[in-house]
Design a protein around this motif. Sequence first.
Motif, PDB file in Angstrom:
ATOM      1  N   ILE A 109       0.842  -1.204   0.000  1.00  0.00           N
ATOM      2  CA  ILE A 109       0.000   0.000   0.000  1.00  0.00           C
ATOM      3  C   ILE A 109       0.876   1.253   0.000  1.00  0.00           C
ATOM      4  N   ASP A 110       1.902   1.265   0.861  1.00  0.00           N
ATOM      5  CA  ASP A 110       2.775   2.443   0.951  1.00  0.00           C
ATOM      6  C   ASP A 110       3.542   2.679  -0.349  1.00  0.00           C
ATOM      7  N   ARG A 111       3.937   1.589  -0.990  1.00  0.00           N
ATOM      8  CA  ARG A 111       4.709   1.692  -2.241  1.00  0.00           C
ATOM      9  C   ARG A 111       3.875   2.341  -3.344  1.00  0.00           C
ATOM     10  N   HIS A 112       2.564   2.109  -3.296  1.00  0.00           N
ATOM     11  CA  HIS A 112       1.702   2.612  -4.367  1.00  0.00           C
ATOM     12  C   HIS A 112       0.890   3.838  -3.951  1.00  0.00           C
ATOM     13  N   SER A 113       1.250   4.440  -2.819  1.00  0.00           N
ATOM     14  CA  SER A 113       0.525   5.626  -2.363  1.00  0.00           C
ATOM     15  C   SER A 113       1.211   6.886  -2.868  1.00  0.00           C
ATOM     16  N   GLY A 114       0.449   7.946  -2.966  1.00  0.00           N
ATOM     17  CA  GLY A 114       1.026   9.225  -3.382  1.00  0.00           C
ATOM     18  C   GLY A 114       0.748   9.496  -4.843  1.00  0.00           C
ATOM     19  N   GLY A 115       0.829  10.773  -5.193  1.00  0.00           N
ATOM     20  CA  GLY A 115       0.560  11.155  -6.579  1.00  0.00           C
ATOM     21  C   GLY A 115      -0.885  10.870  -6.929  1.00  0.00           C
ATOM     22  N   GLU A 116      -1.079  10.414  -8.147  1.00  0.00           N
ATOM     23  CA  GLU A 116      -2.432  10.138  -8.641  1.00  0.00           C
ATOM     24  C   GLU A 116      -2.894   8.732  -8.271  1.00  0.00           C
ATOM     25  N   HIS A 120      -4.389  -0.593  -4.917  1.00  0.00           N
ATOM     26  CA  HIS A 120      -5.517  -1.481  -5.248  1.00  0.00           C
ATOM     27  C   HIS A 120      -6.342  -1.873  -4.029  1.00  0.00           C
ATOM     28  N   ASP A 121      -5.658  -2.256  -2.946  1.00  0.00           N
ATOM     29  CA  ASP A 121      -6.389  -2.750  -1.770  1.00  0.00           C
ATOM     30  C   ASP A 121      -7.249  -1.658  -1.142  1.00  0.00           C
ATOM     31  N   VAL A 122      -6.681  -0.464  -1.047  1.00  0.00           N
ATOM     32  CA  VAL A 122      -7.409   0.671  -0.471  1.00  0.00           C
ATOM     33  C   VAL A 122      -8.592   1.027  -1.374  1.00  0.00           C
ATOM     34  N   GLU A 123      -8.330   1.002  -2.680  1.00  0.00           N
ATOM     35  CA  GLU A 123      -9.367   1.318  -3.666  1.00  0.00           C
ATOM     36  C   GLU A 123     -10.521   0.305  -3.584  1.00  0.00           C
ATOM     37  N   MET A 124     -10.177  -0.971  -3.481  1.00  0.00           N
ATOM     38  CA  MET A 124     -11.201  -2.021  -3.429  1.00  0.00           C
ATOM     39  C   MET A 124     -12.013  -1.937  -2.141  1.00  0.00           C
ATOM     40  N   PHE A 125     -11.346  -1.641  -1.034  1.00  0.00           N
ATOM     41  CA  PHE A 125     -12.033  -1.489   0.254  1.00  0.00           C
ATOM     42  C   PHE A 125     -13.068  -0.364   0.151  1.00  0.00           C
ATOM     43  N   GLY A 126     -12.650   0.772  -0.385  1.00  0.00           N
ATOM     44  CA  GLY A 126     -13.549   1.911  -0.543  1.00  0.00           C
ATOM     45  C   GLY A 126     -14.671   1.620  -1.525  1.00  0.00           C
ATOM     46  N   ASP A 157      -4.941   1.908   9.768  1.00  0.00           N
ATOM     47  CA  ASP A 157      -4.601   3.293   9.482  1.00  0.00           C
ATOM     48  C   ASP A 157      -4.672   3.561   7.971  1.00  0.00           C
ATOM     49  N   ARG A 158      -4.111   2.664   7.172  1.00  0.00           N
ATOM     50  CA  ARG A 158      -4.095   2.843   5.701  1.00  0.00           C
ATOM     51  C   ARG A 158      -5.507   2.761   5.104  1.00  0.00           C
ATOM     52  N   LEU A 159      -6.396   2.034   5.775  1.00  0.00           N
ATOM     53  CA  LEU A 159      -7.761   1.872   5.255  1.00  0.00           C
ATOM     54  C   LEU A 159      -8.720   2.933   5.806  1.00  0.00           C
ATOM     55  N   GLY A 160      -8.165   3.854   6.595  1.00  0.00           N
ATOM     56  CA  GLY A 160      -9.003   4.922   7.138  1.00  0.00           C
ATOM     57  C   GLY A 160      -9.788   4.517   8.368  1.00  0.00           C
ATOM     58  N   LEU A 161      -9.337   3.440   9.043  1.00  0.00           N
ATOM     59  CA  LEU A 161      -9.985   3.001  10.284  1.00  0.00           C
ATOM     60  C   LEU A 161      -9.056   3.370  11.438  1.00  0.00           C
ATOM     61  N   TYR A 162      -9.592   3.982  12.480  1.00  0.00           N
ATOM     62  CA  TYR A 162      -8.725   4.376  13.589  1.00  0.00           C
ATOM     63  C   TYR A 162      -8.249   3.150  14.355  1.00  0.00           C
ATOM     64  N   PRO A 163      -6.908   3.012  14.524  1.00  0.00           N
ATOM     65  CA  PRO A 163      -6.413   1.940  15.396  1.00  0.00           C
ATOM     66  C   PRO A 163      -6.898   2.206  16.820  1.00  0.00           C
ATOM     67  N   PRO A 164      -6.878   1.224  17.742  1.00  0.00           N
ATOM     68  CA  PRO A 164      -6.365  -0.142  17.540  1.00  0.00           C
ATOM     69  C   PRO A 164      -7.319  -1.029  16.731  1.00  0.00           C
ATOM     70  N   TRP A 165      -6.743  -2.008  16.076  1.00  0.00           N
ATOM     71  CA  TRP A 165      -7.515  -2.880  15.183  1.00  0.00           C
ATOM     72  C   TRP A 165      -8.590  -3.671  15.913  1.00  0.00           C
ATOM     73  N   GLN A 166      -8.356  -3.910  17.237  1.00  0.00           N
ATOM     74  CA  GLN A 166      -9.295  -4.764  17.982  1.00  0.00           C
ATOM     75  C   GLN A 166     -10.720  -4.214  18.015  1.00  0.00           C
ATOM     76  N   GLN A 167     -10.866  -2.899  17.779  1.00  0.00           N
ATOM     77  CA  GLN A 167     -12.229  -2.349  17.800  1.00  0.00           C
ATOM     78  C   GLN A 167     -12.940  -2.540  16.449  1.00  0.00           C
ATOM     79  N   TRP A 168     -12.271  -3.174  15.510  1.00  0.00           N
ATOM     80  CA  TRP A 168     -12.851  -3.401  14.177  1.00  0.00           C
ATOM     81  C   TRP A 168     -12.965  -4.883  13.862  1.00  0.00           C
ATOM     82  N   ARG A 169     -13.312  -5.690  14.843  1.00  0.00           N
ATOM     83  CA  ARG A 169     -13.315  -7.137  14.623  1.00  0.00           C
ATOM     84  C   ARG A 169     -14.346  -7.597  13.598  1.00  0.00           C
TER      85      ARG A 169
END
Length: 205
Positions: A109-116, A120-126, A157-169
Amino acid sequence: MFDTRPDRDAEVVLVGRSNVGKSTLMREITGHRVPTGRKPGVTRKPNHYDWAPESFVLTDLPGFGFMSGVPEDVRERIKTDVVRYVEEYAEKILVGVLVVDGKAAVDIIDRHSGGEEIPHDVEMFGFLEEVGIPPVVAVNKMDKVDDRDERLDALCDRLGLYPPWQQWRETIAPVSAKRGNIEALNDAVRYHLHEAGRDDLFKFF
């Protein structure tokens, strides 16, 4: 577009990049062998698994993103077909399971972030959220991850969900398909099936 879908009223789909273990996960859920391969991109058409008595189908959609030896235009076409499939059947898809590689997802995700570019994973989630399908992220291959909580927090964090992850089970499900450890995914899927008033489908998960 893919035209192999059985005529069923309810569906759960598996989506994600190539080589993240979607087919292995499908095999684990259904208890039946589906084609898996060492090379990315083995699944070029959807694998559907349906049960005769219930109007329900589980679908493993082809992987998108990089596939070695697959020309870019073919990769793009597969991704377009996946998106069209999900759009077309959105009203019948009760849960969209986005499968990611627990060890590599954040780095990719970090490698493909930035610019335009949107990864893919973030896009598909959204996209799943956009078309009204509850997304569940099956974070696979967690048996290879040492810094489990940090990795899962970073993914949230990358998917726009506030950590900690445990609250998103009901959204983040750490699994290891190869080892048969998919309980967190089953729980998350059942949560959404219950919300959709489909407790009758619990027996599949």
